[in-house]
Scaffold this active site. Structure first.
Site, PDB file in Angstrom:
ATOM      1  N   LYS A 124       0.867  -1.182   0.000  1.00 29.40           N
ATOM      2  CA  LYS A 124       0.000   0.000   0.000  1.00 29.40           C
ATOM      3  C   LYS A 124       0.902   1.230   0.000  1.00 29.40           C
ATOM      4  O   LYS A 124       2.045   1.151   0.434  1.00 29.40           O
ATOM      5  CB  LYS A 124      -0.854   0.022   1.270  1.00 29.40           C
ATOM      6  N   HIS A 127       1.596   6.960   3.011  1.00 31.53           N
ATOM      7  CA  HIS A 127       0.818   8.188   2.853  1.00 31.53           C
ATOM      8  C   HIS A 127       1.203   9.254   3.871  1.00 31.53           C
ATOM      9  O   HIS A 127       2.086   9.041   4.712  1.00 31.53           O
ATOM     10  CB  HIS A 127      -0.681   7.893   2.864  1.00 31.53           C
ATOM     11  N   HIS A 130       1.602   8.368   7.497  1.00 26.64           N
ATOM     12  CA  HIS A 130       2.822   7.641   7.859  1.00 26.64           C
ATOM     13  C   HIS A 130       4.009   8.598   7.962  1.00 26.64           C
ATOM     14  O   HIS A 130       4.916   8.388   8.755  1.00 26.64           O
ATOM     15  CB  HIS A 130       3.127   6.544   6.829  1.00 26.64           C
TER      16      HIS A 130
HETATM   17  N1  ARG Z   1       0.451  -0.280   9.944  1.00 27.91           N
HETATM   18  C1  ARG Z   1      -0.461   0.485  10.727  1.00 27.91           C
HETATM   19  C2  ARG Z   1      -1.171   1.511   9.847  1.00 27.91           C
HETATM   20  O1  ARG Z   1      -0.666   1.897   8.821  1.00 27.91           O
HETATM   21  C3  ARG Z   1       0.209   1.193  11.856  1.00 27.91           C
HETATM   22  C4  ARG Z   1       0.840   0.292  12.859  1.00 27.91           C
HETATM   23  C5  ARG Z   1       0.833   0.893  14.202  1.00 27.91           C
HETATM   24  N2  ARG Z   1       1.568   0.146  15.180  1.00 27.91           N
HETATM   25  C6  ARG Z   1       1.109  -0.841  15.928  1.00 27.91           C
HETATM   26  N3  ARG Z   1       1.912  -1.403  16.782  1.00 27.91           N
HETATM   27  N4  ARG Z   1      -0.123  -1.267  15.811  1.00 27.91           N
HETATM   28  O2  ARG Z   1      -2.226   1.968  10.210  1.00 27.91           O
END
Ligand code: ARG
Length: 563
Positions: A124, A127, A130
């Site tokens: 993905k 964005h 992030h």
């Molecule tokens: N990959 C997730 C997202 O893009 C964020 C991860 C956040 N960290 C965690 N330990 N859950 O929304």
């Protein structure tokens, strides 16, 4: 010399409060005529049962003025005026001796910190949200590392879950290999979106996706190979972004890393008597805490996001023995983290109190010219490229003869974006406004970077190295205000770490730039006839540049010598 400490020590000799308590009470007065440090006597009033004004008078009569030009009482405040020349000499020498280390606390903070940030999802796009996480996490890391904390940076990649079954199905049906090689994430996103469109017409596709995910979980060769391919392609793309931003990680242990570590955590939850059946799923009830249940296993037995986070927390505690585990993730996931942390606590892990969700707001655009291609996802590359290109145009107009325009534009353009992210309280939504963000004279990254370059240009014109000729005579308020601002760096970093708020240092960098420009506009530097004054002012310029550089570095922003 640490003047704040000195003030605190002088007060401590006369009152019954701990040194660090006193230090916390000491304020920096808003106006120079109120002194350089101020001790409000309100807190003492309660202990001593006397009016604060009376205490201020009494203290003033008791405290000796050594190292200060004077000490005055003003209402309930005791105001300390430092000996400006001594103070200035101290600070400037400290900065020019310590250089890149200026701002560090004398003692190392011997604590283990795990800081998780960025964490994009495989296949993905990376964005703007992030990037928010990346900017905050990277900056907090730099500050804590600078102060001597022992930090581990983790990128908790979103690389596991049922969506990868769907992606495998979509890949087999519609993927164009050429496009995949050209722009992998774009192609993977295209087929993923197509999968959802087709699945609406043909729901059996969902079953196919589930089937592939099951195969992936069971370690079947073909599915694992495809998943690895997606991950590799995505990571290549992400590393380019990280290189460009100058961001690094110590671990890329993402969600998939915990696939074999979840069973034991689920067992543990069960042993504690916390695992309950609910519509076929296994959950931990959290109604006592006013939260919906934390789902541990779905009705088909599959684990989910929360299960992986529980396993990750347990693993991190075991591996890094953290004093603090910080999660830099958007506030839209607040509930998720409260559920995870509460579940950990219910399992008897007292360390769950050291898990901290550092949330942040949404990212918006003032004039929505930036294409949003699909839905409201804004790609990071578009944001950075646009900022770099616009900066290049501005440089071309302002300074057409500049060498290395591209590389300067890159540092300024990326710096402007990071600065915008880190300028306000992180929980506040961000609005990107191109004109404002790239302006050279607002409260912006380019403004601070420009102040640095201006200082560097003066130093270049001054020529040979500037020596310490021992003269530190303050002849204007502007000079002294600048020196005082430079002296505050360390306390700002400490405060930013305490509150886990990088904006404190961002604001500080603006304060330094403003104080520097005021000084520059009101005091002549290169044209000063008196050599010793000229020399002192040049040292002040050099010290200002050093502090701006150090502050921006803690934000993850690079300086340029010319722009
Ligand atoms: N990959 C997730 C997202 O893009 C964020 C991860 C956040 N960290 C965690 N330990 N859950 O929304």
């Amino acid at each position: 010399m640490n003047y704040k400490k000195l003030v605190a020590e002088k007060i401590k000799e006369n009152v019954d409060l701990e040194l660090d308590v006193i230090e916390r009470i000491i304020e920096i007065p808003p106006k120079p005529e109120m002194g350089d440090y101020s001790f409000p006597c309100f807190q003492l009033a309660k202990v001593l049962r006397k009016a604060p004004n009376v205490i201020a008078v009494e203290l003033k009569n008791k405290i000796d003025t050594e190292c200060f030009s004077k000490i005055e009482n003003l209402g309930p405040y005791l105001n300390f005026f430092v000996d400006r020349d001594i103070f200035t000499k101290d600070i400037i020498n400290k900065i020019l001796v310590e250089k890149d280390n200026y701002g560090k606390s004398p003692e190392r903070a011997n604590k283990n910190i795990v800081i998780e940030f960025s964490s994009p999802n495989i296949a993905k796009p990376f964005h703007v949200g992030h990037l928010f996480s990346t900017a905050i996490g990277n900056s907090l890391y730099k500050m804590m590392d600078f102060q001597g904390y022992n930090c581990t940076r983790i990128n908790h990649l979103g690389d596991w879950g049922t969506q990868f079954g769907k992606l495998i199905s979509a890949y087999k049906r519609w993927c164009n290999e050429d496009e995949l090689l050209k722009d992998p994430i774009k192609e993977l996103l295209r087929i993923y979106v197509k999968f959802h469109e087709e699945a609406e017409k043909n729901p059996s596709l969902e079953d196919e996706g589930r089937m592939y995910f099951k195969k992936l979980e069971d370690g079947e060769e073909e599915e694992v190979k495809l998943w690895k391919k997606f991950k590799k392609l995505s990571l290549e793309k992400f590393s380019k972004v990280y290189d460009e931003l100058g961001v690094e990680f110590d671990s890329y242990a993402g969600e998939s890393f915990y696939t074999d570590k979840m069973d034991s955590v689920v067992d543990e939850i069960d042993k504690c008597g916390l695992l309950k059946e609910s519509n076929g799923a296994k959950v931990v009830m959290l109604d006592k805490y006013n939260m919906p249940p934390c789902i541990i296993k779905k009705s088909d037995g599959a684990t989910i996001y929360a299960t992986r986070d529980l396993a990750a927390a347990v693993y991190r505690k075991k591996t890094y023995d953290f004093d603090k585990c910080i999660y830099v993730v958007g506030m839209d996931q607040s509930l998720h983290f409260r559920q995870v942390f509460t579940t950990l606590k219910l399992m008897g892990n007292t360390w769950a109190n050291s898990c901290i969700h550092v949330g942040f707001g949404l990212v918006k655009f003032a004039n929505k010219k930036l294409s949003t291609r699909k839905g409201d996802v804004i790609f990071l590359e578009d944001l950075l490229d646009k900022s770099i290109n616009r900066t290049l145009q501005i440089i071309q107009d302002k300074n057409p003869d500049l060498e290395d325009k591209e590389s300067v534009a890159k540092k300024i353009g990326i710096g402007a974006v990071i600065f915008t992210y880190l300028k306000n309280n992180r929980e506040k939504d961000i609005i990107f406004d191109w004109d404002e963000m790239l302006s050279f004279d607002g409260e912006t990254g380019p403004y601070v970077q420009y102040s640095y370059a201006r200082g560097k240009s003066i130093l270049r014109k001054a020529g040979e190295s500037i020596e310490d000729c021992g003269y530190y005579g303050i002849n204007s308020e502007e000079e002294f205000e600048l020196v005082k601002t430079l002296s505050r760096f360390n306390s700002q970093i400490v405060n930013a770490i305490d509150k886990l708020e990088p904006f404190i240092v961002t604001r500080y960098s603006i304060d330094v730039a403003k104080a520097f420009n005021k000084f520059y506009n009101s005091c002549s530097i290169l044209n000063t006839e008196d050599e010793k004054i000229k020399n002192f002012r040049l040292r002040l310029v050099e010290a200002s540049c050093q502090v701006i550089k150090n502050a921006l570095n803690l934000l993850g922003i690079q300086v340029v010598d010319r722009m």
